[in-house]
Design an enzyme around this catalytic site. Sequence first.
Site, PDB file in Angstrom:
ATOM      1  N   GLU A  79       0.821  -1.205   0.000  1.00  0.00           N
ATOM      2  CA  GLU A  79       0.000   0.000   0.000  1.00  0.00           C
ATOM      3  C   GLU A  79       0.862   1.264   0.000  1.00  0.00           C
ATOM      4  O   GLU A  79       0.550   2.241  -0.697  1.00  0.00           O
ATOM      5  CB  GLU A  79      -0.915   0.021   1.235  1.00  0.00           C
ATOM      6  CG  GLU A  79      -1.801  -1.196   1.374  1.00  0.00           C
ATOM      7  CD  GLU A  79      -1.205  -2.280   2.265  1.00  0.00           C
ATOM      8  OE1 GLU A  79      -1.934  -2.787   3.130  1.00  0.00           O
ATOM      9  OE2 GLU A  79      -0.006  -2.603   2.087  1.00  0.00           O
ATOM     10  N   ALA A 129      13.816 -41.809   3.612  1.00  0.00           N
ATOM     11  CA  ALA A 129      13.488 -41.917   5.038  1.00  0.00           C
ATOM     12  C   ALA A 129      12.842 -40.636   5.548  1.00  0.00           C
ATOM     13  O   ALA A 129      11.881 -40.670   6.328  1.00  0.00           O
ATOM     14  CB  ALA A 129      14.750 -42.228   5.840  1.00  0.00           C
ATOM     15  N   CYS A 144      -0.509   0.540   7.931  1.00  0.00           N
ATOM     16  CA  CYS A 144      -0.930   0.953   6.584  1.00  0.00           C
ATOM     17  C   CYS A 144      -2.329   1.559   6.604  1.00  0.00           C
ATOM     18  O   CYS A 144      -2.659   2.396   5.762  1.00  0.00           O
ATOM     19  CB  CYS A 144      -0.896  -0.233   5.627  1.00  0.00           C
ATOM     20  SG  CYS A 144       0.772  -0.763   5.188  1.00  0.00           S
TER      21      CYS A 144
END
Length: 376
Positions: free
Chosen positions: A55, A294, A87
Site C-alpha cells: 500500500e 526416510a 498501513c
Amino acid sequence: MAPARDERLMGLALIEAERGRGRTHPNPVVGAVVVSGGRVIARGHHAQAGGPHAEIVALREAGARARGAEIYVTLEPHDHHGRTPPCSEALIAAGVARVVIGSIDPNPLVRGRGVHRMRAAGLEVVIGVQKVNCDSINESWFKFITTGFPWVHLKAAITLDGKLATASGDSRWVTGPASRLRVHQLRDQLDAVLVGIGTAIADNPRLTVRGVPGGRDPIRVVVDSLARLSPRARLLPALVACTSRAPPARVRRLEKAGSIVLRCRGAERVDLEDLLRQLAGRGLTSLLVEGGAALHGSFLAQGLWDELSLFVAPKLAGESALSWAGLPGSTSMKDALPLRIQSVDSATFAPDLLLRARPARGTRSTAARGGRTPPR
C-alpha cells in the site's frame, strides 16, 4: 458478487503480489493498485520484510493523486506498529476514498482491525473481492501465522514404478530438464529447502537456484542427528538439525564452517515437529523437503506435510531400485496412506508428468496450536 470491474482490478493487484514471491518472509506477499478516474495510476508490492508494504509503495507512486482515489489490496492493511507503521493510518492520511480488500488478515490478534479503523474514519471498505485467489497466494503464510509451523512441500523425482534411484544409488537424472527447472523455481519461491543427512552425504548437493532469472537461494537445512555432515559440504553454510547426542566436537566443526546448529528434541532421531517449530521461529514460512526416502517417509507418516509434487519420468527402475517414500509396508490396502490428487500435468514437463497432491481430508496434518504475534 463483486462487480466485474472490482474483480479485474483485484486481478492486477494479485499480479503485483506475486512479484514478491519468495522474498518477503516472515511476511506475506501483498499487491496493491491505486485507481483514479477509472485509470490505474500506481502499483506496488511488498518486496521484503522491513521494507514498505504494498500500500505504501503504491501511495508513494500515486502522490497527491491518491486523494479521493480507490486502492485495491490483496490483504487487509495492517493496523499495528511492527517494523513499519500501520498501513490503515497511511491510507486515511492519504485521503483514499475507497479500499477494496481481497483477504482479511487471519491472525486473531489483528483480524478486522484495519477494516474497523478505516471505516471509522469514513472510508468505504469492500471485503472479499477475489477472496479465493487472494487467500490462495498466502496459503503458506496463513498456516505460519495461525499455527506457528511453516508450510511443508514435499518434492520427489521418481520413475513410473516409484523409484528415486537405481539399486546402486544413481539418480542423475531421473527426470528431464523441464522438471529440473521447475524444482529450481520451487527453491526460488520457498523460504528454505531441507534434506536428510543420507542425501547430503551421498549427493553432496548445493541446493542452490540455477536457471531462474533473478533467482534467490533458499536457506539450506539438513536433518543430521549426530552432526555427521562434512564441514566441506557444498550446501554449507546451513541450518543443521541435531539431537543432544551429537558429539560436541562435530557440532563445533560445523559452526566453525559457518553453520547454525539447531538442537532438537529426540533421542535417536530429530523430532521433526520440534524442528518445524524452530524453523518457524526463525521466520521461515515455507519449506521444500527434497528427501531422501526416510525423511519423506517420516513427514508422510507423521502427517507433517501440506503439499506434494511428484515429478514422474516414463522409466522403470525395477524392484531392487530405491523407493521414494520410506514408509513401513501396509499389511492391508485399507491401511495404505490416502492422498488427495490435486492436479496432473502431462504437457508442461514432457516427457515427464507432474502429479500434485494434498493430504486426504480427515487425515492428520500439522496441528494448529496457538498463534503468532504478527511479524509485519
